[in-house]
Motif scaffolding. Structure first.
Motif, PDB file in Angstrom:
ATOM      1  N   ALA A  70       0.808  -1.235   0.131  1.00 31.34           N
ATOM      2  CA  ALA A  70       0.061   0.058  -0.010  1.00 31.34           C
ATOM      3  C   ALA A  70       0.862   1.294  -0.074  1.00 31.34           C
ATOM      4  CB  ALA A  70      -1.061  -0.136   1.241  1.00 31.34           C
ATOM      5  N   THR A  88      -0.833  13.210  -4.723  1.00 35.76           N
ATOM      6  CA  THR A  88      -0.664  14.480  -3.852  1.00 35.76           C
ATOM      7  C   THR A  88      -0.788  15.662  -4.623  1.00 35.76           C
ATOM      8  OG1 THR A  88       0.731  13.178  -2.291  1.00 35.76           O
ATOM      9  CG2 THR A  88       0.764  15.756  -2.278  1.00 35.76           C
ATOM     10  N   ALA A 138      -3.132  13.556   2.386  1.00 39.70           N
ATOM     11  CA  ALA A 138      -3.112  14.166   1.054  1.00 39.70           C
ATOM     12  C   ALA A 138      -4.376  14.747   0.738  1.00 39.70           C
ATOM     13  CB  ALA A 138      -2.421  13.160  -0.071  1.00 39.70           C
ATOM     14  N   VAL A 172     -10.350   3.843  -1.740  1.00 38.06           N
ATOM     15  CA  VAL A 172     -10.089   2.772  -0.807  1.00 38.06           C
ATOM     16  C   VAL A 172      -9.156   3.379   0.472  1.00 38.06           C
ATOM     17  CG1 VAL A 172      -8.560   0.708  -0.463  1.00 38.06           C
ATOM     18  CG2 VAL A 172     -10.027   0.852  -2.390  1.00 38.06           C
ATOM     19  N   ASN A 175      -6.056   3.661   2.861  1.00 39.81           N
ATOM     20  CA  ASN A 175      -4.819   2.969   2.980  1.00 39.81           C
ATOM     21  C   ASN A 175      -4.631   2.545   4.327  1.00 39.81           C
ATOM     22  OD1 ASN A 175      -4.876   6.129   3.719  1.00 39.81           O
ATOM     23  ND2 ASN A 175      -2.755   5.925   4.215  1.00 39.81           N
ATOM     24  N   ASP A 227     -10.074  10.199  -4.372  1.00 45.25           N
ATOM     25  CA  ASP A 227      -8.579   9.957  -3.960  1.00 45.25           C
ATOM     26  C   ASP A 227      -8.598   8.425  -4.363  1.00 45.25           C
ATOM     27  OD1 ASP A 227      -6.057   8.943  -3.186  1.00 45.25           O
ATOM     28  OD2 ASP A 227      -6.548   9.729  -1.228  1.00 45.25           O
ATOM     29  N   SER A 283      -1.636   7.431  -8.358  1.00 47.86           N
ATOM     30  CA  SER A 283      -0.219   7.540  -8.779  1.00 47.86           C
ATOM     31  C   SER A 283       0.171   6.249  -9.386  1.00 47.86           C
ATOM     32  CB  SER A 283       0.497   7.306  -7.147  1.00 47.86           C
ATOM     33  OG  SER A 283       0.041   8.392  -6.298  1.00 47.86           O
ATOM     34  N   LYS A 328       1.766   3.145  -7.198  1.00 49.96           N
ATOM     35  CA  LYS A 328       1.026   1.810  -6.583  1.00 49.96           C
ATOM     36  C   LYS A 328       0.474   1.042  -7.516  1.00 49.96           C
ATOM     37  CE  LYS A 328       0.217   4.958  -2.710  1.00 49.96           C
ATOM     38  NZ  LYS A 328       0.926   4.920  -1.422  1.00 49.96           N
TER      39      LYS A 328
HETATM   40  N1  PMP Z   1      -4.380   9.029  -0.589  1.00 49.14           N
HETATM   41  C1  PMP Z   1      -3.981   7.769  -0.313  1.00 49.14           C
HETATM   42  C2  PMP Z   1      -5.320   7.034   0.276  1.00 49.14           C
HETATM   43  C3  PMP Z   1      -2.948   7.132   0.065  1.00 49.14           C
HETATM   44  O1  PMP Z   1      -2.603   5.830   0.352  1.00 49.14           O
HETATM   45  C4  PMP Z   1      -1.439   7.775  -0.721  1.00 49.14           C
HETATM   46  C5  PMP Z   1      -0.209   7.352  -0.644  1.00 49.14           C
HETATM   47  N2  PMP Z   1       0.177   6.558   0.663  1.00 49.14           N
HETATM   48  C6  PMP Z   1      -1.754   8.966  -1.031  1.00 49.14           C
HETATM   49  C7  PMP Z   1      -3.038   9.607  -1.082  1.00 49.14           C
HETATM   50  C8  PMP Z   1      -0.677  10.038  -1.739  1.00 49.14           C
HETATM   51  O2  PMP Z   1      -0.097   9.233  -2.696  1.00 49.14           O
HETATM   52  P1  PMP Z   1       1.379   9.744  -3.293  1.00 49.14           P
HETATM   53  O3  PMP Z   1       2.247   9.815  -1.997  1.00 49.14           O
HETATM   54  O4  PMP Z   1       1.756   8.955  -4.208  1.00 49.14           O
HETATM   55  O5  PMP Z   1       1.250  11.224  -3.854  1.00 49.14           O
END
Ligand code: PMP
Length: 405
Positions: free
Chosen positions: A30, A95, A124, A172, A174, A199, A222, A225
């Motif tokens: 994750a 983000t 985020a 979902v 995290n 998101d 992203s 992931k």
């Molecule tokens: N939202 C969720 C639910 C996440 O799990 C994450 C990454 N852990 C983010 C936003 C941010 O993603 P990134 O760090 O790739 O910008």
């Protein structure tokens, strides 16, 4: 057909890693997924054969780089069922995507307006909207979750009103693994005319995303992931919404005409993409999508469910284990606490045995405070994990429990 996990694992060079003589068991998916050889090859191939800047060259390499970069955009667009490739904006990740939306929203919000989020947000998808509200005097409304870590949908619906400008929620979670009913939530928000931003950081790799069927206005995710490189991601936005969205960064690439005292901005997608983009990243992300989409999606889902089911079975037999997030619909994310131990100590002891998990607040401090816990240990499973690895994880947990008793 069941998933051939052994063959799948062969495609991930990093999974051969040994840590202090023990095979790596990577259960921090994750946070980021590992990369198949196809993605690594695509990155090397780009830099080896056609590295050049895009959209501005009048030479072979630049044309070729541009062709591959724009083809990558088309790959993303069709993967999420976008209406047009112009709706796909390259960003550095979820983000940045969310920040582009929040930056534009902050120019439109007024005192009295409301932005709805949930109690299960990653920072985020929280700090972004919170700061937009602070700047403008709009109100941030937080919808609660129940004890299982599911959104209180009735409370969500009741909170919607004509002042609601934007609704933001994760596909979902995290931290909890909860899969939200995104179609239903979107339909409710649309009834009051609110914009809907999803998101998708954790949702994109689990079960197929069709932005048109969802009916949302924004979906952010992203590459890293989804088996792709870091530093690349997407903001998908509905064309009519994006066309009027305020530009955020200014500079090269995003303009139509520039004079000393004035600039006319370009058309989508360029108007939201200033400067030299992450060209190799975009190509690598498309390679990841091509690779992933070619797998049997049904078999993947069945495998992921089997991993979680085995983990749940073992957790039920584990004394003192408290699961954080027991939603009915969830992905292979298992957040937990072990009585009498601190998550950081669990993480440390597991690491000594070659097992990688995440410990801490999962970038969700308000959620941890709401649950009255300092953080969690979190194992997150991906398609290349095996039942044996899940069992090794629980054996290691038992060892940790004995050592820390
Ligand atoms: N939202 C969720 C639910 C996440 O799990 C994450 C990454 N852990 C983010 C936003 C941010 O993603 P990134 O760090 O790739 O910008």
């Amino acid at each position: 057909m069941s998933l051939d996990v052994t063959a799948l694992r062969q495609q991930f060079p990093i999974l051969k890693t040994q840590i202090d003589g023990k095979p790596l068991v990577y259960l921090d998916n994750a946070a980021t997924t590992q990369k198949p050889q196809a993605v690594i090859d695509a990155l090397v191939e780009f830099y080896t054969t056609c590295n050049a800047n895009v959209h501005r060259g009048s030479h072979y390499l630049s044309d070729e780089a541009t062709r591959r970069y724009e083809k990558a955009r088309t790959t993303v667009a069709s993967f999420i069922h976008a209406n047009a490739k112009e709706e796909v904006i390259w960003t550095s990740g979820t983000t940045e995507s969310l920040n582009i939306i929040a930056h534009g929203l902050a120019q439109q919000l007024q005192p009295g307006d409301e932005v709805l989020i949930t109690e299960m947000e990653h920072h985020a998808n929280l700090v972004t909207w919170q700061q937009a509200c602070i700047k403008t005097g709009a109100k941030l409304v937080v919808i609660p979750i129940n004890e299982a870590g599911e959104l209180e949908v009735a409370r969500f619906e009741a909170a919607l009103n004509t002042q609601t400008r934007l609704v933001a929620f994760p596909h979902v979670s995290n931290a909890l693994g909860t899969i939200n009913p995104i179609n239903e939530l979107t339909a409710m928000a649309k009834k009051v005319g609110a914009l809907v931003s999803i998101d998708g950081a954790q949702g994109i790799a689990h079960g197929g995303v069709d932005v048109q069927a969802i009916g949302c206005d924004f979906y952010s995710f992203s590459g890293h992931k989804l088996f792709g490189p870091t530093g690349i991601g997407c903001l998908w936005g509905r064309q009519q919404v994006l066309e009027d969205w305020p530009v955020w960064q200014t500079g090269g690439e995003m303009i139509a005409d520039v004079e000393y005292q004035n600039t006319t901005f370009g058309a989508l997608p360029n108007r939201l993409e200033a400067g030299t983009p992450n060209i190799a990243g975009a190509i690598g992300m498309a390679a990841a999508i091509d690779w992933f989409a070619a797998l049997d999606q049904h078999a993947i889902q069945t495998h992921e469910k089997a991993l979680l089911a085995r983990a749940n079975e073992l957790a039920a037999d584990m004394p003192g284990m408290r699961l954080i997030g027991t939603a009915k619909h969830k992905v292979g994310i298992m957040s937990f606490l072990l009585d009498g131990t601190h998550p950081a100590d669990i993480g440390f002891i597991l690491d000594r045995q070659g097992i990688a998990i995440r410990t801490g607040d999962n970038c969700a401090q308000p959620l941890m405070k709401r649950l009255k816990i300092p953080g969690t240990a979190r194992a997150s499973f991906s398609i290349y994990n095996t039942i044996e690895e899940v069992e090794a994880f629980f054996n290691a947990l038992k060892k940790a429990q004995t050592m820390l008793a």
